[in-house]
Design an enzyme around this catalytic site. Structure first.
Site, short mmCIF file in Angstrom:
data_model
loop_
_atom_site.label_atom_id
_atom_site.label_comp_id
_atom_site.label_asym_id
_atom_site.label_seq_id
_atom_site.Cartn_x
_atom_site.Cartn_y
_atom_site.Cartn_z
CB THR A 185 -0.73 0.63 1.14
OG1 THR A 185 -0.29 0.26 2.56
CG2 THR A 185 -2.00 -1.34 1.28
CE LYS A 186 3.71 2.10 4.55
NZ LYS A 186 2.80 0.84 4.96
CG ASN A 187 3.54 6.80 -1.34
OD1 ASN A 187 2.56 6.64 -0.34
ND2 ASN A 187 3.71 8.52 -0.47
#
Length: 397
Positions: A185-187
């Site tokens: 889910t991270k950038n």
């Protein structure tokens, strides 16, 4: 909601053909574990954040644990961090044998409050672990002043903050160690993965050895065409290394990092405009001379008007993924049992954790999806507020 409408996944990764092709080439190369692509990702990531050394690991949790161990944190020490974070931040401290100490958050920024940190420092305090919540940088001037005054170590939790800057400098480069997450889910993502950046070569050497069983040579160096080399175990380490399969994704994610950041900023601005009239609080604007990573878009609901958990359920029924970032750490039973914590001892984090909602802000979102999310938020806020108002009127009548 229309029957058959797609579910908008919270934090859906923005994966493109370049990543897929690099993974395929990695599989064909015969080298799947830690090797040349991991080394390349480390080098390019270090250059991006402006750190002299970067060490890839299998999660940000591993990064935090290894950094604290390499810093010499252990039993008898206290480490100060925030109560508004994923429990991995606190667990990394616990696994060193040190005692976690929580300092409440600022109600506007939702980051750790330096004044609260100052109140919690004792002769046993060894380190501070600031968390750059949602991609907003902490007040690093104040935290650095405390660090210098009390001769403390600093391990920055940058899980939300790959692109974040404070006064023209990337976060993660202020402390002794900076820890990043590449969770799905991270950038930027590698599926699972993390990175440690350090200022000193000896610290980088420590975390690399600890990350791979305590061996002084990794497999790439042992089995490459440079010739076989024996390894020796210097310390009982861990299995925390990153694979080339993961790094293959990260290399191309990193190349598009600014493009994806711009897209998330567009989503952020669209949300701000759409929710300005609702009974909730949108994220505070970034401070001057900082860069926000726009990792999470959080709504603080008016608890007198909107029941948070019912809102979460209604959004899910409308096929929009939502999250809670986070219930404060002292809300969880383990920490209450282990440390005698009560969430009311950190009232700002407690109140925030009971009212906060995260909605999707992935760079993968299309404009129609953004408008669907906005419509669902507005519809469910007004539905909840109307239900509460009707119930109040019925009681009064």
């Amino acid at each position: 909601m229309t029957d058959g409408e797609e579910f908008i996944v919270f934090g859906s990764p923005d994966i493109r053909d370049a990543e897929i092709q690099e993974v395929v080439e990695t599989m064909r190369s015969g080298w799947l574990g830690t090797g040349p692509r991991t080394a390349r990702f480390e080098k390019e990531f270090a250059a991006y954040v402006g750190a002299p050394h970067a060490s890839a690991v299998n999660s940000c949790t591993a990064a935090l644990h290894l950094s604290l161990l390499a810093a010499g944190v252990g039993p008898g020490d206290e480490v100060i961090t925030t109560p508004l974070t994923f429990v991995a931040t606190v667990n990394a401290i616990v696994h060193t044998g040190a005692t976690p100490v929580l300092a409440d958050i600022d109600p506007v920024t939702l980051n750790i409050d330096p004044a609260e940190v100052a109140r919690r420092i004792t002769p046993r305090t060894r380190a501070i672990v600031p968390v750059h919540f949602a991609g907003r940088p902490c007040d690093m001037d104040s935290l650095q002043a405390l660090r210098k005054q009390h001769n403390l170590l600093m391990v920055e939790d940058c899980a939300h903050a790959v692109e974040t800057e404070y006064r023209g400098r990337r976060v993660g480069t202020f402390g002794d160690f900076g820890c990043y997450s590449f969770y799905v889910t991270k950038n930027i993502t590698t599926g699972e993965g993390g990175m440690i950046v350090t200022q000193r070569g000896e610290d980088a050497d420590k975390v690399k050895i600890l990350a791979l069983h305590g061996m002084n040579k990794d497999a790439w160096k042992r089995f490459s065409d440079a010739g076989y080399r024996h390894y020796y175990v210097d310390t009982p380490g861990f299995k925390y290394n990153m694979m080339d399969l993961q790094a293959a994704i990260g290399i191309h994610q990193l190349r598009r990092i600014d493009e994806m950041w711009e897209r998330r900023r567009h989503v952020w601005d669209r949300y701000n405009a759409a929710f300005a009239d609702l009974p909730l609080r949108t994220p505070a604007a970034p401070d001057p001379d900082t860069r926000h990573a726009y990792h999470l878009y959080t709504l603080i609901l008016d608890q007198d008007a909107v029941a948070r958990d019912e809102f979460l359920n209604r959004m899910t029924l409308d096929r929009v993924g939502v999250g809670v970032h986070y219930l404060s750490v002292p809300e969880h039973p383990y920490y209450q049992r282990a440390y005698g914590w009560s969430s009311s001892d950190w009232p700002v984090a407690e109140s925030t954790g009971r009212q906060i909602v995260s909605i999707p802000i992935s760079s993968k979102l299309t404009d129609p999806q953004i408008e669907r999310i906005i419509a669902a938020v507005r519809r469910n806020i007004f539905r909840e507020a109307g239900t509460r108002m009707s119930a109040t009127q019925e009681i009064a009548g």
